[in-house]
Design an enzyme around this catalytic site. Structure first.
Site, PDB file in Angstrom:
ATOM      1  N   PRO A 202     108.608   2.597 -39.156  1.00  0.00           N
ATOM      2  CA  PRO A 202     109.856   2.123 -39.771  1.00  0.00           C
ATOM      3  C   PRO A 202     110.461   1.016 -38.911  1.00  0.00           C
ATOM      4  CG  PRO A 202     110.203   4.244 -38.705  1.00  0.00           C
ATOM      5  CD  PRO A 202     108.740   3.940 -38.577  1.00  0.00           C
ATOM      6  N   ASP A 375     110.426   0.264 -33.280  1.00  0.00           N
ATOM      7  CA  ASP A 375     110.108   1.465 -34.046  1.00  0.00           C
ATOM      8  C   ASP A 375     111.327   2.384 -34.043  1.00  0.00           C
ATOM      9  OD1 ASP A 375     109.126   3.843 -35.058  1.00  0.00           O
ATOM     10  OD2 ASP A 375     107.209   3.716 -33.995  1.00  0.00           O
ATOM     11  N   HIS A 376     111.935   2.559 -35.218  1.00  0.00           N
ATOM     12  CA  HIS A 376     113.172   3.338 -35.289  1.00  0.00           C
ATOM     13  C   HIS A 376     112.925   4.836 -35.108  1.00  0.00           C
ATOM     14  CE1 HIS A 376     117.321   3.791 -35.731  1.00  0.00           C
ATOM     15  NE2 HIS A 376     117.540   3.079 -36.825  1.00  0.00           N
ATOM     16  N   ARG A 377     111.665   5.254 -35.122  1.00  0.00           N
ATOM     17  CA  ARG A 377     111.361   6.651 -34.807  1.00  0.00           C
ATOM     18  C   ARG A 377     111.522   6.909 -33.321  1.00  0.00           C
ATOM     19  NH1 ARG A 377     105.319   6.913 -36.818  1.00  0.00           N
ATOM     20  NH2 ARG A 377     105.382   5.082 -35.465  1.00  0.00           N
ATOM     21  N   ALA A 379     113.226   4.533 -30.948  1.00  0.00           N
ATOM     22  CA  ALA A 379     114.438   3.986 -30.319  1.00  0.00           C
ATOM     23  C   ALA A 379     115.488   3.672 -31.380  1.00  0.00           C
ATOM     24  CB  ALA A 379     114.102   2.729 -29.529  1.00  0.00           C
TER      25      ALA A 379
END
Length: 406
Positions: A202, A375-377, A379
């Protein structure tokens, strides 16, 4: 009989496309003689003969994609006596041929032991992609080696001749259909990797600005003292210092084992635009290198990437990737992360524009935009902002960058 198989030539490759054989059935070959060119997802590689012998069978057709471990050719190994006899015959035949070039003041002959035109694998690929026989291309180099420039020059001359003929003889109805570009090799591998990254990670893109004025001034001062260093070298060094303080961006998500791996090494990938597509050479252990050494590595690896001469180890184990698209005129982008890394930063065009200095005066400054995909998973946005703020502080006040290295 000895089977020559496709082996892993770097970065855990699993397959390759056979693009050209350099020998045919019945040919005599020597140890380390190039046999076949294979296109991996990173480069064109030559596989060489593991022994002296005769080619008895070619197992895979040109254009096929095969898995590592698949047999490509079968060679009948020659005994010592046969080898000596065959070498004598080949030496006699080669001596009767025209030498590839003349070198030295005495006009010493430089012979080509494999009786083929001297050219790098990537140069051969350019010729094949344009339906040119490499043997037809005149070499401009005194050594007789055909270069990329030679191929392009030959192509341009032929196209001009063809254009002149078509203008005189061809009717509109006989014009050729639009050209097609094969979707394979490096281009296809790039597509596969980008698709995997985009549909797995994501992505979030954070944009920011960095005042480059003081860095440009310091760089000019260093240039006057014969210590010329390119701007990307400073940027990469500042990035590594920032990554040490924000290790979450020098990481990899291991979903299978539900953990985030914080990498202890700082290997920076340099996204490079080449004729074959996007290639990412890697500067290893950047945290242990000086700015001058980083500058040297960037120049050498970029040149190799463009020439198609990178070695497998020079494209392995990157932990964070940089894309310097500013020189191309880019003002912004939403870059795709180099999977399985956590983040990528792109440097865009630097513009002169009015800014307010510390004395509240309006002056002309040099402002660079950057975009950071993460990567929003792994950070969050606030951490990304803090990271780029730290990076910007090192660039905007370069004395801080120097102090961090002491």
């Amino acid at each position: 009989m000895l089977e020559v198989k496709l082996h892993d030539i770097g970065e855990g490759m699993t397959e390759g496309e056979v693009i050209h054989y350099l020998v045919k059935i019945g040919d005599s070959v020597k140890t380390d003689q190039p046999l076949v060119e294979v296109q991996t997802d990173k480069m064109v590689a030559e596989l060489t003969s593991p022994c002296t012998g005769i080619v008895k069978e070619i197992c895979i057709a040109v254009g096929e994609t095969i898995q590592v471990g698949t047999s490509l050719l079968v060679i009948e190994k020659m005994g010592v006596a046969n080898t000596e006899q065959r070498v004598k015959v080949n030496t006699k035949q080669t001596a009767e041929q025209k030498a590839v070039s003349l070198i030295g003041q005495e006009g010493k002959l430089l012979l080509n032991p494999y009786k083929r035109v001297l050219a790098a694998p990537y140069t051969r690929k350019i010729a094949r992609d344009n339906n040119i026989k490499i043997e037809d291309v005149p070499a401009s180099d005194p050594s007789g080696k055909v270069t990329e420039e030679d191929v392009y020059s030959f192509l341009n001359e032929n196209q001009q001749s063809e254009k002149s003929i078509n203008e005189v003889y061809l009717e509109p109805s006989s014009q050729k259909n639009p050209d097609e570009i094969p979707f394979k090799g490096i281009r296809k591998k790039i597509a596969e990797k980008m698709t995997k990254s985009l549909f797995t990670i994501p992505h979030v893109t954070h944009f920011d600005e960095v005042n480059m004025t003081n860095l440009f001034k310091m760089r000019e001062e260093l240039k006057d003292s014969s210590e010329s260093v390119s701007v990307p070298a400073f940027l990469i060094k500042a990035l590594v210092i920032s990554l040490k303080e924000f290790p979450i961006f020098n990481a990899e998500l291991d979903e299978k084992n539900s953990r985030i791996l914080l990498k202890k090494n700082y290997h920076i990938g340099i996204a490079t635009n080449t004729e074959s597509g996007l290639i990412v050479p890697v500067i290893h252990d950047v945290d242990m290198k000086s700015i001058k050494q980083i500058n040297k590595d960037v120049k050498e690896l970029t040149a190799k990437a463009i020439a198609g001469t990178l070695q497998p180890f020079e494209m392995k184990n990157s932990t964070f990737t940089v894309s310097n698209v500013g020189p191309l005129g880019s003002t912004g982008a939403t870059p795709i992360i180099n999977y399985p890394e956590t983040a990528l930063i792109a440097f865009h065009k630097t513009k002169k524009q009015p800014i307010i200095n510390e004395r509240d005066e309006i002056v002309i400054g040099h402002i660079m935009t950057l975009s950071m995909a993460f990567d929003h998973r792994v950070a969050d946005g606030a951490t990304a902002v803090a990271f780029t703020n730290r990076f910007a502080s090192l660039i905007e006040q370069p004395h801080k960058l120097i102090m961090e290295m002491i």
